[in-house]
Scaffold this active site. Structure first.
Site, PDB file in Angstrom:
ATOM      1  N   LYS A  95     -61.859  -9.848  15.343  1.00  0.00           N
ATOM      2  CA  LYS A  95     -60.601  -9.658  16.075  1.00  0.00           C
ATOM      3  C   LYS A  95     -60.081 -11.008  16.578  1.00  0.00           C
ATOM      4  CE  LYS A  95     -57.925  -7.981  19.568  1.00  0.00           C
ATOM      5  NZ  LYS A  95     -58.369  -8.668  20.735  1.00  0.00           N
TER       6      LYS A  95
ATOM      7  N   HIS B 195     -65.482  -2.145  25.647  1.00  0.00           N
ATOM      8  CA  HIS B 195     -64.947  -1.026  24.868  1.00  0.00           C
ATOM      9  C   HIS B 195     -65.759  -0.917  23.577  1.00  0.00           C
ATOM     10  CE1 HIS B 195     -63.069  -4.204  22.559  1.00  0.00           C
ATOM     11  NE2 HIS B 195     -62.399  -4.619  23.618  1.00  0.00           N
ATOM     12  N   GLU B 196     -65.314  -0.047  22.700  1.00  0.00           N
ATOM     13  CA  GLU B 196     -66.056   0.241  21.480  1.00  0.00           C
ATOM     14  C   GLU B 196     -66.213  -1.013  20.585  1.00  0.00           C
ATOM     15  OE1 GLU B 196     -68.439   2.297  19.187  1.00  0.00           O
ATOM     16  OE2 GLU B 196     -67.755   2.940  21.163  1.00  0.00           O
ATOM     17  N   GLY B 197     -65.255  -1.949  20.670  1.00  0.00           N
ATOM     18  CA  GLY B 197     -65.382  -3.208  19.913  1.00  0.00           C
ATOM     19  C   GLY B 197     -66.610  -3.985  20.372  1.00  0.00           C
ATOM     20  N   HIS B 198     -66.752  -4.123  21.681  1.00  0.00           N
ATOM     21  CA  HIS B 198     -67.949  -4.793  22.209  1.00  0.00           C
ATOM     22  C   HIS B 198     -69.206  -4.002  21.841  1.00  0.00           C
ATOM     23  CE1 HIS B 198     -64.771  -5.954  25.325  1.00  0.00           C
ATOM     24  NE2 HIS B 198     -65.161  -7.134  24.865  1.00  0.00           N
TER      25      HIS B 198
ATOM     26  N   SER C  42     -59.600  -5.474  25.698  1.00  0.00           N
ATOM     27  CA  SER C  42     -59.579  -5.214  27.140  1.00  0.00           C
ATOM     28  C   SER C  42     -58.148  -5.288  27.654  1.00  0.00           C
ATOM     29  CB  SER C  42     -60.446  -6.243  27.871  1.00  0.00           C
ATOM     30  OG  SER C  42     -61.743  -6.279  27.300  1.00  0.00           O
TER      31      SER C  42
ATOM     32  N   GLY D  22     -66.402  -8.837  29.570  1.00  0.00           N
ATOM     33  CA  GLY D  22     -66.522  -7.553  30.263  1.00  0.00           C
ATOM     34  C   GLY D  22     -65.369  -6.605  29.973  1.00  0.00           C
TER      35      GLY D  22
HETATM   36  P1  AMP Z   1     -63.851 -10.541  24.922  1.00  0.00           P
HETATM   37  O1  AMP Z   1     -64.567  -9.755  25.968  1.00  0.00           O
HETATM   38  O2  AMP Z   1     -62.447 -10.069  24.679  1.00  0.00           O
HETATM   39  O3  AMP Z   1     -63.960 -12.028  25.138  1.00  0.00           O
HETATM   40  O4  AMP Z   1     -64.598 -10.260  23.566  1.00  0.00           O
HETATM   41  C1  AMP Z   1     -65.984 -10.457  23.432  1.00  0.00           C
HETATM   42  C2  AMP Z   1     -66.371 -10.327  21.982  1.00  0.00           C
HETATM   43  O5  AMP Z   1     -66.019  -9.032  21.515  1.00  0.00           O
HETATM   44  C3  AMP Z   1     -65.645 -11.330  21.076  1.00  0.00           C
HETATM   45  O6  AMP Z   1     -66.546 -11.792  20.077  1.00  0.00           O
HETATM   46  C4  AMP Z   1     -64.548 -10.502  20.482  1.00  0.00           C
HETATM   47  O7  AMP Z   1     -64.111 -10.955  19.218  1.00  0.00           O
HETATM   48  C5  AMP Z   1     -65.231  -9.155  20.351  1.00  0.00           C
HETATM   49  N1  AMP Z   1     -64.233  -8.091  20.267  1.00  0.00           N
HETATM   50  C6  AMP Z   1     -63.234  -7.834  21.146  1.00  0.00           C
HETATM   51  N2  AMP Z   1     -62.462  -6.813  20.708  1.00  0.00           N
HETATM   52  C7  AMP Z   1     -62.976  -6.442  19.508  1.00  0.00           C
HETATM   53  C8  AMP Z   1     -62.620  -5.450  18.536  1.00  0.00           C
HETATM   54  N3  AMP Z   1     -61.574  -4.652  18.699  1.00  0.00           N
HETATM   55  N4  AMP Z   1     -63.378  -5.348  17.427  1.00  0.00           N
HETATM   56  C9  AMP Z   1     -64.438  -6.174  17.236  1.00  0.00           C
HETATM   57  N5  AMP Z   1     -64.824  -7.128  18.109  1.00  0.00           N
HETATM   58  C10 AMP Z   1     -64.110  -7.260  19.231  1.00  0.00           C
END
Ligand code: AMP
Length: 283
Positions: free
Chosen positions: A149, A34-37, A186, A31
């Site tokens: 990432k 952001h733009e990565g998600h 995040s 949760g």
């Molecule tokens: P998280 O919510 O941080 O557990 O991330 C969920 C998914 O989003 C994971 O597969 C992360 O690798 C991916 N993710 C998080 N940040 C980025 C980013 N900046 N660019 C690409 N994927 C991301």
């Protein structure tokens, strides 16, 4: 958009969709989207009939002195982003649903979990591998999308999926960065304005090593020193690890080559950030 709060609801819905012949694309997250998600979700939208997003801050992947209790959350904004990306189902279970009393099973991906983040965060990847296995069983995805990432996490999930013959295709997606190069996370929300400025040293180190590699430098020790120099200029930054390793096995390497991984974790105050790059490949 459907919202499921229990694993039972999620699994029943997934099994029914599969019976109807639908394909399921899945993006697991913690949760605070952001733009990565969003980049994962948009790709996921193209990859399956049904797009499932999970939002679960997984307690078993946090160490005792880590940020589980203050991990950022914003349910309304997450739902807005999910809608905009065409998510069909948000799965947001509670901890007690995922880990009821008596829970005692875990998944360990042995060698790949030892170095880098595994050595600074003991048990972290067991928690990740276990929750991803549970999520796969609940969501029944045909394809699951993860960001590069978290490079080591992606490598571990690929290994686990192959080792356990899980019927899901794993797709790794490029790192999405802020305009100034900071990898989106995040946890960037923890940074004070001065820490946010200092956090750019991770990206600068990545760029420096890529430049030196492109100019012909192949000594892993020299490339590492270049990155160390960049980061040591930043007084607020302390290095957790900074290493060049084989991009597939994560074994240490003396000589850099195409596919060599530069991975680093750096603390700015209390906030630990990670970044990485594969030499010879696109940033
Ligand atoms: P998280 O919510 O941080 O557990 O991330 C969920 C998914 O989003 C994971 O597969 C992360 O690798 C991916 N993710 C998080 N940040 C980025 C980013 N900046 N660019 C690409 N994927 C991301």
């Amino acid at each position: 958009m459907n919202i499921f709060r229990t694993s039972n609801e999620m699994q029943q819905a997934a099994l029914q969709l599969k019976r109807q012949g639908k394909t399921i694309a899945f993006v697991p997250t913690m949760g605070f989207l952001h733009e990565g998600h969003a980049s994962l979700l948009r790709e996921g939208r193209k990859r399956g009939d049904i797009l499932v997003l999970s939002i679960f801050v997984n307690p078993i992947q946090f160490g005792i002195n880590e940020d589980l209790d203050r991990y950022p959350r914003n349910w309304e904004q997450d739902c807005r982003i999910a809608e905009a990306c065409g998510v069909d189902i948000v799965f947001a279970p509670g901890s007690a649903d995922m880990y009821p009393p008596g829970f005692q099973t875990g998944i360990t991906v042995r060698e790949l979990s030892l170095p880098l983040c595994g050595s600074s965060r003991p048990g972290h990847f067991d928690g990740v591998a276990t929750v991803v296995t549970k999520l796969f069983s609940l969501v029944q995805p045909d394809v699951a999308l993860f960001g590069r990432k978290d490079y080591q996490q992606l490598a571990i999930i690929r290994r686990m999926t192959a080792d356990l013959n899980l019927p899901v295709q794993i797709l790794g997606m490029p790192i999405v960065r802020e305009d100034d190069g900071l990898a989106m996370s995040s946890r960037n929300s923890y940074l004070s304005p001065t820490e946010r400025q200092s956090a750019l040293c991770l990206y600068r180190a990545v760029v420096r090593v890529r430049e030196r590699y492109a100019a012909g430098e192949r000594s892993a020790a020299t490339l590492r020193d270049e990155a160390l120099m960049v980061i040591s200029r930043e007084p607020l930054a302390t290095i957790d690890y900074l290493e060049l390793r084989d991009g597939s096995t994560l074994e240490p390497t003396q000589t850099a080559d195409n596919g060599t991984l530069l991975a680093l974790a750096v603390k700015l105050g209390q906030t630990r950030l990670i970044d990485n790059t594969l030499l010879g490949e696109e940033l």
